[in-house]
Design an enzyme around this catalytic site. Sequence first.
Site, short mmCIF file in Angstrom:
data_model
loop_
_atom_site.label_atom_id
_atom_site.label_comp_id
_atom_site.label_asym_id
_atom_site.label_seq_id
_atom_site.Cartn_x
_atom_site.Cartn_y
_atom_site.Cartn_z
N GLY A 11 0.84 -1.21 0.00
CA GLY A 11 0.00 0.00 0.00
C GLY A 11 0.87 1.24 0.00
O GLY A 11 2.08 1.17 0.21
N GLY A 54 2.70 3.65 1.42
CA GLY A 54 3.22 3.88 2.77
C GLY A 54 3.78 5.27 2.94
O GLY A 54 4.06 5.71 4.06
N ARG A 55 4.00 5.96 1.82
CA ARG A 55 4.53 7.32 1.95
C ARG A 55 4.02 8.20 0.81
O ARG A 55 4.72 9.11 0.35
CB ARG A 55 6.05 7.31 1.97
CG ARG A 55 6.71 6.60 0.79
CD ARG A 55 8.13 7.04 0.71
NE ARG A 55 8.86 6.26 -0.26
CZ ARG A 55 10.12 6.47 -0.54
NH1 ARG A 55 10.78 7.41 0.08
NH2 ARG A 55 10.74 5.76 -1.45
N LYS A 111 4.36 12.13 -3.20
CA LYS A 111 5.21 11.04 -2.70
C LYS A 111 6.15 11.60 -1.64
O LYS A 111 6.86 12.57 -1.90
CB LYS A 111 6.00 10.44 -3.88
CG LYS A 111 6.88 9.27 -3.52
CD LYS A 111 7.41 8.59 -4.78
CE LYS A 111 8.41 7.52 -4.46
NZ LYS A 111 8.94 6.88 -5.68
N GLY A 147 7.20 7.34 6.31
CA GLY A 147 6.27 8.01 5.41
C GLY A 147 6.92 9.15 4.62
O GLY A 147 6.25 9.83 3.85
N ARG A 181 3.72 13.55 -8.29
CA ARG A 181 3.80 12.61 -9.40
C ARG A 181 2.47 12.62 -10.16
O ARG A 181 1.41 12.67 -9.56
CB ARG A 181 4.08 11.22 -8.82
CG ARG A 181 4.14 10.12 -9.82
CD ARG A 181 4.98 8.96 -9.31
NE ARG A 181 4.29 8.15 -8.32
CZ ARG A 181 4.83 7.05 -7.77
NH1 ARG A 181 6.06 6.68 -8.09
NH2 ARG A 181 4.17 6.35 -6.89
N ARG A 215 -1.81 -1.03 -10.06
CA ARG A 215 -0.67 -1.90 -10.35
C ARG A 215 -1.13 -3.35 -10.46
O ARG A 215 -2.24 -3.68 -10.06
CB ARG A 215 0.33 -1.81 -9.17
CG ARG A 215 0.67 -0.41 -8.76
CD ARG A 215 0.69 -0.27 -7.23
NE ARG A 215 0.80 1.14 -6.85
CZ ARG A 215 1.94 1.79 -6.71
NH1 ARG A 215 3.06 1.15 -6.85
NH2 ARG A 215 1.95 3.07 -6.40
N ASP A 238 4.23 -4.86 -7.51
CA ASP A 238 3.61 -3.60 -7.06
C ASP A 238 4.17 -2.41 -7.82
O ASP A 238 3.64 -1.31 -7.74
CB ASP A 238 3.81 -3.40 -5.55
CG ASP A 238 5.26 -3.55 -5.14
OD1 ASP A 238 5.83 -4.62 -5.37
OD2 ASP A 238 5.84 -2.58 -4.61
N ASP A 255 7.70 4.06 -10.41
CA ASP A 255 8.51 3.82 -9.23
C ASP A 255 10.01 3.87 -9.54
O ASP A 255 10.66 2.85 -9.72
CB ASP A 255 8.12 2.52 -8.52
CG ASP A 255 8.09 2.77 -7.03
OD1 ASP A 255 8.99 3.47 -6.56
OD2 ASP A 255 7.17 2.30 -6.36
#
Length: 483
Positions: A89, A91-92, A111, A124, A174, A181, A250, A260
């Site tokens: 998930g 997380g940050r 992000k 985070g 972003r 995903r 992911d 990513d």
Amino acid sequence: MKNDINWNFDNTYSRLPEAFSEKINPVKVKDPKLILFNETLAQNLNLNFSELNQSELSALFTGNELPKNSNSIAQAYAGHQFGHFTMLGDGRAVLIGEHLSQNNRYDIQFKGSGKTAFSRNGDGRAALGPMLREYIISEAMHALNISTTRSLAVAKTGENVIRETTLEGAILTRVASSHIRVGTFQYIAARNKKDELETLFKYVIKRHYPEIESSRNKALDLLKSVLEKQIDLVVNWMRVGFIHGVMNTDNMSIAGETIDYGPCAFMDIYDPKTVFSSIDKLGRYAYCNQPIITKWNLSRFAECLIPLIDKDHDKAVKLATEMIDTFEIKYEEKWLSMMRNKLGLLGTEEKDKSLILDLLTWMHQNKVDYTNTFCHLMNLKIKEDNIYKNNDFINWKKRWKERSLSHNNSEEKHKKLMKSVNPLIIPRNHIVENTLKEANQGNLKPLNNFLKILNNPYNEQANISKYQVSSNPSENYQTFCGT
Ligand code: AMP
Ligand code: MG
């Protein structure tokens, strides 16, 4: 917050069932300061920030002030990390909303925006260097005509983050077609609720693949479409020597964008086994493994779709397997076509594959720069390199020249084709590092110069020779995750 920015939010993902996300705002930061802003992208999104002063922009791009009609969520997902299934998930990161512009829908995500329900042991937050790095490389990828998430802004938080040392914190804005995903499907599939899986499936078709709305077997066609998008993507990575570095499920976007930017980097010297990521000890995500891993990830995607492909489980597995097994042939065809383009060859001939492989083998054996070799073949003035006087190479070139003339090729067509796919400029590791070092010391000039040059990779530009020098392989470049 001023409304004349032209935000046009319609937050469909946040209206999906509760399990899909956590409703959460970005955590406010101490001292926001905008340091990079992508004016061209803002214009493409039909957004106008010109009425905002620096402090308003800084508050906006750290999430201290949220735009009207935004609705922040952290998305839930799972993923196979280096082959092991994990619940993950955002997380940050938080998705502040979906902005509509000219019939396109864009996720706007922060992000590094603070802890969420999915942060596990993380803080985070993100450090300035890695967020600038994502900005540089994602924008370079876009300019290279490779499908990717984009970077709209980087702002400092005025807070420190603790990594191996104490670093400045930052937030990246972003922009993506979506952040759905393979891992999103895995998360929902693992919950074993068919209605949720159907909801996600219908949502994805409507948002990303509306053309298969009328298919007879939509789930199988979704698999086919995602498979083809991913093949196109990985072929493009191979074209420019891009190594993603952490192709966990992911980190594979259903929309087919490169997503990513953590330990990714570009290969200079051609070596198929190149790995930069410090944690990828076995080379799972090495340059040459990227197609194989893409297929592996697609197989995980196919598994999620089984209940939707056919009521009869065995039949569904058979259909999905047959689809996944088309990967090699399709990949080979697209890869060969891409390599023919790099060599400016028209038509197809049986001997093309050996011509291509012989060049790659020569580069590998002689430790030659991948990008610059194609520049050399285009007769571009890069620094004189004696390696190209090598006899094997000269002999190879004779075969290539002969092949280039076939299929009614002309000098003009040949050159134009090569120019359209062979970059003169890639974000080379030592330059990325130097610009980040300067930026971390408060000097953004080299970074901004670099961004300008990366923005125009297929054309000759003045004074670019220093950006074309291969990184020194003995420096053993390493990249890191979760920074
Ligand atoms: P990545 O390696 O960037 O794909 O991240 C894998 C997972 O770790 C994702 O769920 C991220 O949201 C999470 N993550 C990475 N860094 C942090 C951090 N500093 N704090 C919380 N979660 C993080
Ligand atoms: Mg990730």
